[in-house]
Motif scaffolding. Structure first.
Motif, short mmCIF file in Angstrom:
data_model
loop_
_atom_site.label_atom_id
_atom_site.label_comp_id
_atom_site.label_asym_id
_atom_site.label_seq_id
_atom_site.Cartn_x
_atom_site.Cartn_y
_atom_site.Cartn_z
N ASN A 14 -3.91 -0.62 8.77
CA ASN A 14 -4.30 -1.94 8.30
C ASN A 14 -4.76 -2.76 9.50
O ASN A 14 -4.17 -2.67 10.58
N THR A 61 -9.04 0.81 -2.00
CA THR A 61 -7.85 1.31 -1.31
C THR A 61 -7.11 2.33 -2.17
O THR A 61 -6.72 3.41 -1.70
N MET A 63 -4.51 -4.76 -0.48
CA MET A 63 -4.94 -3.58 -1.22
C MET A 63 -6.02 -3.94 -2.24
O MET A 63 -5.95 -4.96 -2.91
N VAL A 78 0.84 -1.21 0.00
CA VAL A 78 0.00 0.00 0.00
C VAL A 78 0.87 1.25 0.00
O VAL A 78 0.62 2.21 -0.74
N VAL A 99 -7.22 -0.28 5.47
CA VAL A 99 -7.05 -1.51 4.69
C VAL A 99 -7.40 -2.68 5.60
O VAL A 99 -6.95 -2.74 6.74
#
Length: 387
Positions: free
Chosen positions: A335, A373, A369, A259, A365
């Motif tokens: 995340n 995203t 991804m 990401v 997230v």
């Protein structure tokens, strides 16, 4: 080494140190600077690290056949460790320093040298016979006892730890003065911006021809002096030095890293002049602290860990806060597979910092991804670059 006709360098270079102050990597080594000022009377400016006492005393003896004073500007052991050895080698010499420094000497050496000490404070001077050294208080730059010394005869500022840098003086630094001076400043002095600002104001009216710090090279040209003073003005006021974005991240299984890599591509595509990206678990933490202050925009990306912030990210944020991180724009990426909480944790940690503007978009997230995203990364990039 001759600096002027009557100022000689008697410091040493350390090529063996692995970690300066037990934490900072110094691949180019370290310099512990000391100077001899010669007039009718002779003053030595500071000692050096304990491991180099023999070399330093030989340097002093080669530079002068007499010493009347040892001026102790700073009691940190990399500069003060050989005070007792000096006192033994030069039994008739006086020791000149601030009262707080003499209290520290008693802690280190079991004596405050009461029979030979000269206590000075701001506004005092030391007569060397037709020439004097003037003292300026510099408390908390970066210890409370610090004094700096002005030699009007040559326009020399002996600046203690101010204007210092990592690296031995006999090593060529391919990146010049700024990089390792910046890492040194924010690693060691960064918390004390207000005190550095106060010292800069005191020095502003002085016709400085050279700066002799306790670490790093002597700065001797008008261009060098103007540049380093400008840098210190920016750093100590927590201003933005370079336009760009610092992106600091942690990643457990590579999903957050992917990401971040995508986000950096987006920033560059949108014309961001500089993207400094660091993996907090693998890259030099202090390099990333330096970049956090260098740039006006910071994006933090991390995984949720034990319902909070991944440890290396928390460590990084706390390092910033200990150095008075402020006046920056911050974006957050988190995340978390089932319960993402990292963004809230990072925001809570940064809540004590002054002047922090958070981007409205937080990228969340949940695993890997997705197209959504990427759309959120585009939005965050627009916000972090705006204004």
């Amino acid at each position: 080494m001759k600096i002027t006709d009557d100022i000689l360098y008697v410091g040493v270079n350390d090529h063996d140190v692995d970690l300066f102050e037990g934490q900072f990597e110094v691949p180019l080594g370290m310099a512990y600077n000391s100077y001899v000022v010669k007039a009718q009377k002779v003053a030595v400016m500071d000692t050096v690290d304990v491991r180099f006492g023999d070399e330093w005393l030989k340097n002093v003896a080669a530079a002068t056949d007499r010493v009347d004073y040892l001026v102790v500007q700073h009691m940190e052991p990399d500069h003060s460790a050989n005070i007792a050895r000096f006192a033994e080698a030069y039994p008739d010499a006086k020791i000149v320093s601030s009262m707080p420094a003499f209290a520290m000497m008693k802690n280190y050496f079991g004596t405050d040298f009461a029979d030979r000490r000269v206590v000075v404070k701001e506004g005092d001077s030391l007569d060397l016979g037709g020439r004097s050294l003037a003292f300026v208080g510099a408390p908390m730059v970066h210890w409370p006892e610090v004094i700096v010394t002005w030699d009007a005869a040559t326009g020399t500022l002996f600046s203690a730890d101010g204007f210092g840098k990592f690296g031995a003086n006999d090593k060529v630094d391919p990146e010049g003065w700024d990089c390792e001076a910046r890492r040194y400043y924010f690693g060691i002095v960064g918390k004390f911006g207000a005190q550095v600002q106060a010292l800069l104001k005191k020095a502003a009216g002085l016709p400085i021809a050279r700066i002799c710090p306790l670490h790093g090279p002597v700065l001797q040209t008008p261009e060098e002096i103007a540049h380093v003073v400008k840098q210190y003005q920016t750093w100590s006021s927590y201003g933005v030095e370079t336009e760009g974005v610092c992106v600091a991240y942690t990643s457990v299984y590579g999903h957050t890293k992917a990401v971040v890599e995508k986000f950096c591509e987006i920033l560059k595509a949108k014309g961001c002049p500089k993207v400094a990206c660091a993996d907090l678990a693998r890259d030099d933490m202090y390099e990333t602290i330096e970049d956090g202050f260098r740039y006006g925009r910071l994006v933090l990306a991390t995984t949720t860990y034990n319902t909070g912030v991944f440890p290396k990210m928390e460590e990084y944020i706390r390092h910033l806060l200990r150095r008075n991180y402020q006046n920056r724009k911050v974006g957050l990426i988190e995340n978390g597979t089932w319960g993402p909480m990292a963004a809230k944790g990072m925001k809570d940690l940064l809540s004590s910092a002054k002047g922090i503007e958070f981007c409205g978009t937080t990228v969340t997230v949940k695993g890997s991804m997705t197209a959504e995203t990427v759309a959120q990364l585009e939005k965050l990039a627009d916000e972090i670059l705006a204004g």
